[in-house]
Scaffold this motif. Structure first.
Motif, PDB file in Angstrom:
ATOM      1  N   GLN A   1       3.010   0.477  -1.925  1.00 23.71           N
ATOM      2  CA  GLN A   1       2.310   2.108  -1.877  1.00 23.71           C
ATOM      3  C   GLN A   1       0.953   1.815  -1.162  1.00 23.71           C
ATOM      4  O   GLN A   1       0.583   2.693  -0.516  1.00 23.71           O
ATOM      5  CB  GLN A   1       2.201   2.446  -3.236  1.00 23.71           C
ATOM      6  CG  GLN A   1       3.543   2.573  -3.819  1.00 23.71           C
ATOM      7  CD  GLN A   1       3.455   3.118  -5.293  1.00 23.71           C
ATOM      8  OE1 GLN A   1       3.073   2.187  -6.034  1.00 23.71           O
ATOM      9  NE2 GLN A   1       3.751   4.444  -5.462  1.00 23.71           N
ATOM     10  N   ALA A   2       0.159   0.618  -1.228  1.00 25.50           N
ATOM     11  CA  ALA A   2      -1.119   0.632  -0.643  1.00 25.50           C
ATOM     12  C   ALA A   2      -1.101   0.658   0.757  1.00 25.50           C
ATOM     13  O   ALA A   2      -1.983   1.248   1.516  1.00 25.50           O
ATOM     14  CB  ALA A   2      -1.964  -0.728  -1.267  1.00 25.50           C
ATOM     15  N   GLU A   3      -0.143   0.154   1.433  1.00 24.13           N
ATOM     16  CA  GLU A   3       0.120   0.146   2.819  1.00 24.13           C
ATOM     17  C   GLU A   3       0.877   1.453   3.253  1.00 24.13           C
ATOM     18  O   GLU A   3       0.473   1.802   4.493  1.00 24.13           O
ATOM     19  CB  GLU A   3       1.159  -1.187   3.329  1.00 24.13           C
ATOM     20  CG  GLU A   3       0.700  -2.421   2.977  1.00 24.13           C
ATOM     21  CD  GLU A   3      -0.408  -3.092   3.745  1.00 24.13           C
ATOM     22  OE1 GLU A   3      -0.468  -2.172   4.957  1.00 24.13           O
ATOM     23  OE2 GLU A   3      -1.260  -3.825   3.662  1.00 24.13           O
ATOM     24  N   SER A   4       1.833   1.864   2.339  1.00 25.32           N
ATOM     25  CA  SER A   4       2.677   3.254   3.090  1.00 25.32           C
ATOM     26  C   SER A   4       2.037   4.476   2.830  1.00 25.32           C
ATOM     27  O   SER A   4       1.963   5.363   3.717  1.00 25.32           O
ATOM     28  CB  SER A   4       4.024   3.010   2.425  1.00 25.32           C
ATOM     29  OG  SER A   4       3.852   3.262   1.021  1.00 25.32           O
ATOM     30  N   ALA A   5       1.323   4.733   1.698  1.00 29.05           N
ATOM     31  CA  ALA A   5       0.673   5.847   1.165  1.00 29.05           C
ATOM     32  C   ALA A   5      -0.103   6.537   2.415  1.00 29.05           C
ATOM     33  O   ALA A   5      -0.269   7.695   2.349  1.00 29.05           O
ATOM     34  CB  ALA A   5       0.224   5.797  -0.093  1.00 29.05           C
ATOM     35  N   PRO A   6      -1.151   5.754   2.859  1.00 36.28           N
ATOM     36  CA  PRO A   6      -2.087   6.438   3.872  1.00 36.28           C
ATOM     37  C   PRO A   6      -1.390   7.012   5.136  1.00 36.28           C
ATOM     38  O   PRO A   6      -1.941   7.712   5.882  1.00 36.28           O
ATOM     39  CB  PRO A   6      -2.714   5.077   4.289  1.00 36.28           C
ATOM     40  CG  PRO A   6      -2.837   4.272   3.314  1.00 36.28           C
ATOM     41  CD  PRO A   6      -1.369   4.413   2.789  1.00 36.28           C
ATOM     42  N   HIS A   7       0.102   6.790   5.400  1.00 34.86           N
ATOM     43  CA  HIS A   7       0.748   7.179   6.306  1.00 34.86           C
ATOM     44  C   HIS A   7       1.691   8.321   6.093  1.00 34.86           C
ATOM     45  O   HIS A   7       2.499   8.818   6.664  1.00 34.86           O
ATOM     46  CB  HIS A   7       1.583   6.105   6.992  1.00 34.86           C
ATOM     47  CG  HIS A   7       0.800   4.982   7.660  1.00 34.86           C
ATOM     48  ND1 HIS A   7      -0.273   5.168   8.640  1.00 34.86           N
ATOM     49  CD2 HIS A   7       0.510   3.741   6.938  1.00 34.86           C
ATOM     50  CE1 HIS A   7      -0.677   4.075   8.784  1.00 34.86           C
ATOM     51  NE2 HIS A   7      -0.478   2.975   7.801  1.00 34.86           N
ATOM     52  N   GLY A   8       1.573   8.783   4.817  1.00 33.30           N
ATOM     53  CA  GLY A   8       2.129   9.913   4.267  1.00 33.30           C
ATOM     54  C   GLY A   8       3.268   9.684   3.539  1.00 33.30           C
ATOM     55  O   GLY A   8       4.416  10.320   3.593  1.00 33.30           O
TER      56      GLY A   8
END
Length: 292
Positions: A37-44
């Protein structure tokens, strides 16, 4: 919104990841859903499909427990011994868990490229069809002709080709992979994951090196049968989440917003029958799994 249709988590101490050794230093560590989630969330990215990484039912139970605890895990693709005599009953029981969306035998690691076609697996494959489970095909180009045969035998089996069939991009492999993908796309209803290509391009791949292969699967399967996935953290052997995200956006930039949304979100929801990103949690397995 975006769905990551292929990511992993693991705990090394569980001991069933035979392929995951210290030689894979960039990813030889515990990985939690929160790390993804820390990697993916910034990309929506709002949710994802958590995919097996060990050929044990114990790991499937572990992944379903993550889905119970983490709302962002919208589905799980697990593992089950399809050759077991009681496989149909076990599949039926496993499919009662609402987050179990598919099964993935690790075909790429099997000596016999035709393993999936043996008659002994017929009851299990028919049980998958009856339960509405997706067959995730972890294959290399040598397997594509056999997946074509499989799709012909079981036209109602929803097949998704993982990692675009894993062409050896680092070696410049085009054939027989390219023709194999054309045949699968044109002769079956199989779908394909736009994932794993950076890893196949070798360590520190140059920008754009995977684009020809990615464009080929896009041309073959179209925007209604292609789903995006990160294959994180395996991705980190070759690049970062942000890098693959940026390359994907570049690849899809010429498509309409509706087509981009289909690849990045809608197709995964439809193919894996995913729920909305929010929902009731705290659900437990309704049955025991062998811890093998």
């Amino acid at each position: 919104m975006t769905i990551d249709a292929h990511f992993h988590c693991w705990q090394l101490a569980r001991g069933d990841y035979g392929w995951l050794t210290p030689a894979l230093a960039p990813i030889y560590r515990d990985v939690a859903v929160s790390d993804w989630q820390a990697e993916s969330a910034p990309h929506g990215v709002t949710g994802g499909v958590l995919v097996q990484a060990a050929p044990t039912e114990a790991e499937t139970a572990f992944l379903l427990a993550q889905a119970d605890a983490q709302p962002a895990v919208l589905g799980v693709v697990g593992w089950l011994d399809l050759a077991a005599g009681d496989a149909p009953a076990r599949i039926e029981r496993l499919a009662r868990h609402p987050r179990l969306k598919g099964l993935r035998p690790m075909l790429q690691d099997m000596m016999d490229a035709e393993w999936i076609l043996q008659p002994a697996l017929d009851p299990a494959l028919r049980a998958m069809v009856d339960c509405g489970l997706v067959f995730d095909a972890l294959v290399k180009p040598v397997h594509l002709a056999h997946i074509l045969t499989l799709a012909g035998r079981y036209p109602s089996l929803r097949i998704v080709i993982d990692h675009a069939g894993k062409p050896d991009i680092a070696a410049g492999q085009w054939q027989p992979w390219a023709d194999g993908m054309v045949r699968l796309a044109s002769q079956t209803g199989a779908c394909c994951k736009l994932s794993g290509l950076l890893t196949e391009a070798g360590p520190t791949p140059a920008p754009g090196v995977v684009h020809a292969w990615a464009r080929h699967v896009l041309a073959c399967f179209g925007t209604d049968r292609l789903v995006w996935g990160s294959d994180w953290p395996v991705l980190e052997v070759a690049g970062s989440y942000a890098q693959w995200w940026a390359e994907t956006r570049q690849l899809l930039a010429s498509l309409s917003p509706q087509a981009q949304d289909a690849v990045m979100d809608g197709n995964a929801r439809r193919i894996y029958r995913l729920p909305a990103a929010t929902g009731i949690r705290g659900m437990n397995l309704p049955f025991p799994l062998d811890q093998n």
